[in-house]
Motif scaffolding. Sequence first.
Motif, PDB file in Angstrom:
ATOM      1  N   LEU A 116      50.851 -35.685 -46.573  1.00 40.01           N
ATOM      2  CA  LEU A 116      52.053 -35.076 -47.295  1.00 40.01           C
ATOM      3  C   LEU A 116      51.912 -34.592 -48.167  1.00 40.01           C
TER       4      LEU A 116
ATOM      5  N   ARG B 271      48.025 -39.267 -39.128  1.00 38.23           N
ATOM      6  CA  ARG B 271      49.344 -40.021 -39.541  1.00 38.23           C
ATOM      7  C   ARG B 271      49.516 -40.946 -38.774  1.00 38.23           C
ATOM      8  N   ARG B 272      49.157 -40.885 -37.461  1.00 40.55           N
ATOM      9  CA  ARG B 272      49.395 -42.087 -36.462  1.00 40.55           C
ATOM     10  C   ARG B 272      48.648 -43.324 -36.988  1.00 40.55           C
TER      11      ARG B 272
ATOM     12  N   ARG C  34      47.278 -28.702 -37.171  1.00 38.14           N
ATOM     13  CA  ARG C  34      48.147 -29.649 -36.877  1.00 38.14           C
ATOM     14  C   ARG C  34      48.163 -30.891 -36.077  1.00 38.14           C
TER      15      ARG C  34
ATOM     16  N   MET D 189      52.831 -45.498 -43.609  1.00 42.32           N
ATOM     17  CA  MET D 189      53.256 -45.330 -44.980  1.00 42.32           C
ATOM     18  C   MET D 189      54.698 -45.903 -45.549  1.00 42.32           C
TER      19      MET D 189
ATOM     20  N   ASN E 263      47.586 -39.162 -46.144  1.00 42.75           N
ATOM     21  CA  ASN E 263      48.200 -38.547 -44.857  1.00 42.75           C
ATOM     22  C   ASN E 263      48.706 -37.397 -44.947  1.00 42.75           C
TER      23      ASN E 263
ATOM     24  N   ARG F 157      49.628 -39.915 -51.194  1.00 48.15           N
ATOM     25  CA  ARG F 157      50.428 -39.071 -50.238  1.00 48.15           C
ATOM     26  C   ARG F 157      49.419 -37.774 -49.769  1.00 48.15           C
TER      27      ARG F 157
ATOM     28  N   GLU G 214      59.188 -36.492 -44.196  1.00 45.26           N
ATOM     29  CA  GLU G 214      58.082 -37.199 -44.370  1.00 45.26           C
ATOM     30  C   GLU G 214      58.161 -38.747 -43.679  1.00 45.26           C
TER      31      GLU G 214
ATOM     32  N   GLU H  18      48.150 -34.728 -37.215  1.00 44.54           N
ATOM     33  CA  GLU H  18      49.227 -35.901 -36.556  1.00 44.54           C
ATOM     34  C   GLU H  18      48.542 -37.126 -36.211  1.00 44.54           C
TER      35      GLU H  18
ATOM     36  N   TYR I  27      56.960 -37.818 -40.049  1.00 47.52           N
ATOM     37  CA  TYR I  27      55.775 -37.401 -40.014  1.00 47.52           C
ATOM     38  C   TYR I  27      54.831 -38.702 -40.144  1.00 47.52           C
ATOM     39  N   SER I  28      55.036 -39.539 -40.992  1.00 45.51           N
ATOM     40  CA  SER I  28      54.403 -40.902 -41.100  1.00 45.51           C
ATOM     41  C   SER I  28      54.355 -41.648 -39.990  1.00 45.51           C
ATOM     42  N   VAL I  29      55.333 -41.337 -39.022  1.00 44.50           N
ATOM     43  CA  VAL I  29      54.931 -42.049 -37.875  1.00 44.50           C
ATOM     44  C   VAL I  29      54.656 -41.431 -36.801  1.00 44.50           C
ATOM     45  N   GLY I  30      54.106 -40.253 -36.995  1.00 51.07           N
ATOM     46  CA  GLY I  30      53.414 -39.221 -36.026  1.00 51.07           C
ATOM     47  C   GLY I  30      54.123 -38.421 -35.298  1.00 51.07           C
ATOM     48  N   LEU I  31      55.260 -38.004 -35.825  1.00 48.51           N
ATOM     49  CA  LEU I  31      56.000 -37.103 -35.002  1.00 48.51           C
ATOM     50  C   LEU I  31      55.592 -35.644 -35.437  1.00 48.51           C
ATOM     51  N   SER I  32      55.515 -34.699 -34.483  1.00 51.00           N
ATOM     52  CA  SER I  32      55.239 -33.440 -34.675  1.00 51.00           C
ATOM     53  C   SER I  32      56.447 -32.651 -35.360  1.00 51.00           C
TER      54      SER I  32
END
Lengths: 253, 238
Positions: free
Chosen positions: A62, A88-89, A81, A93, A60, A57, B136, A85, B139-144
């Motif tokens: 978290l 994470r793209r 930020r 996960m 990425n 975790r 979570e 971001e 976030y994990s799919v890239g959203l702000s």
Amino acid sequence: MAHSDQKTPAKIIISISALNKWYGDLHVLRDIDLDVKKGERIVIAGPSGSGKSTLIRCINYLEKYQGGKIVVDGVELIDDRKIIENIRREVGMVFQSFNLFPHLTILENCTLGPIQGLDLPKEQAIEKAMHFLNKVNIPEQADKYPGQLSGGQQQRVAIARSLCMNPDVMLFDEPTSALDPEMVKEVLDIMVSLAKEGMTMLCVTHEMGFAKEVADRVIFMDEGQIMEQNNPVEFFTNPQHERTKEFLKQIFF
Amino acid sequence: MFELIALLSFGDQGWGDELLKGLGVTLALAFATVPFALIFSFLVAWSKEAPNRFLRMAGHGYTTLFRSLPEILTLIIIYYQSQAILNSFTSLFLPGISISINPFVAGMLALTLVFSALGSEVVRAAYRAVGKGQLEASYSVGLSSRKAFLNVILPQMWRHMLPAFGNLWLILLKDTSLVSIIALSDIVRYTNMAIATTKEPFFFYTVLALVYVSLSFISGRGQMLIERRVNRNMVGGR
């Protein structure tokens, strides 16, 4: 995609060095060093509370950490930020409890990230979502809602949802632990086929059969430390550490 | 009996038109308060969950204050005290000019303060009920965080907020009657005027009670429809 049989030296996609994390006084990750090569499949095992979920975790972001550094695809994770971001793209996960969006259809679950996160046009996002739903063998469920699907189906959707972002790395956080036993296989089959296609994977799992079949490396963690790591054959037949032997005895009765 | 019913007729003899006008004010006040109370509920809830310690303290202070004051006291303070304070200010700069606060606006403000204090707890509970996992996953799919809130968290919060907001709406509807003490002509005020003239308190209070019961019945129906709509996709838990 780099196939495992290619002989080019694989590039390092995740580099973790001297990672330390505390929850208050509790030292949950201790001096973790770990390099992951592109295309590598790593299984992380260990007793509960050993820090294995926390470790992936962190990758990425978290989870925040207090010491050390993590570099993903050449970019260091810092508390920014935009950087977070972007990382994470690139890093997909899959969660133990699926965490599908219950108010959206299966298709919308898969298109939300690409549309909102990657600014992909809707038609392309849908095309991509259908491609990956086909891949996890549930294209016919596209218009249903998560609550109408079985646990195994939901977890497969979760995998498809992550794949729609075209990640370089996939993190799996105990993906089969919340499933009924007869649904474990359908999820593992998808993970095996992903592994065979050369996806870089870090899997926290207790499925030792999966580890034997696809892992390049098995890591054993205890009390926030990496106690031992080896290829699966050595790991299972010739464990070095006392704690590893004990753990293996426990899971194989 | 017929003389009593005639008291509700429209025109010079009956009180029907006045009561209807009062009902209009009551409903207008309630409906005008809702959007502000909602927005403030979210703002206060957000400040209570903010990383900044002072924002959190301010949010909790606001909630504690307006939850503990009786609504009628809040209303009186807003209407009379703030008027006095405003005027002592303006007299410094603009002598001879006196400002009076519109009772409708004062009522709206007081009710907004009270209901956003209560509503902020509803919002906060709903936010927590949606769960960290959803954030979570977003976030994990890239959203702000903004997109995650708008696309994933907020749509799921309504389901948790509606029952509690339904209750608050009913309380708000009834609390509008408090504005009759600051000279706003709502239905309660007109009822009292009718009673003063006709000396028929039992009849008019019964009519008033029936009006409130009907409003509450209609609200309940409305709430049911909205809840059904919000829950239509929620099949079997998670």
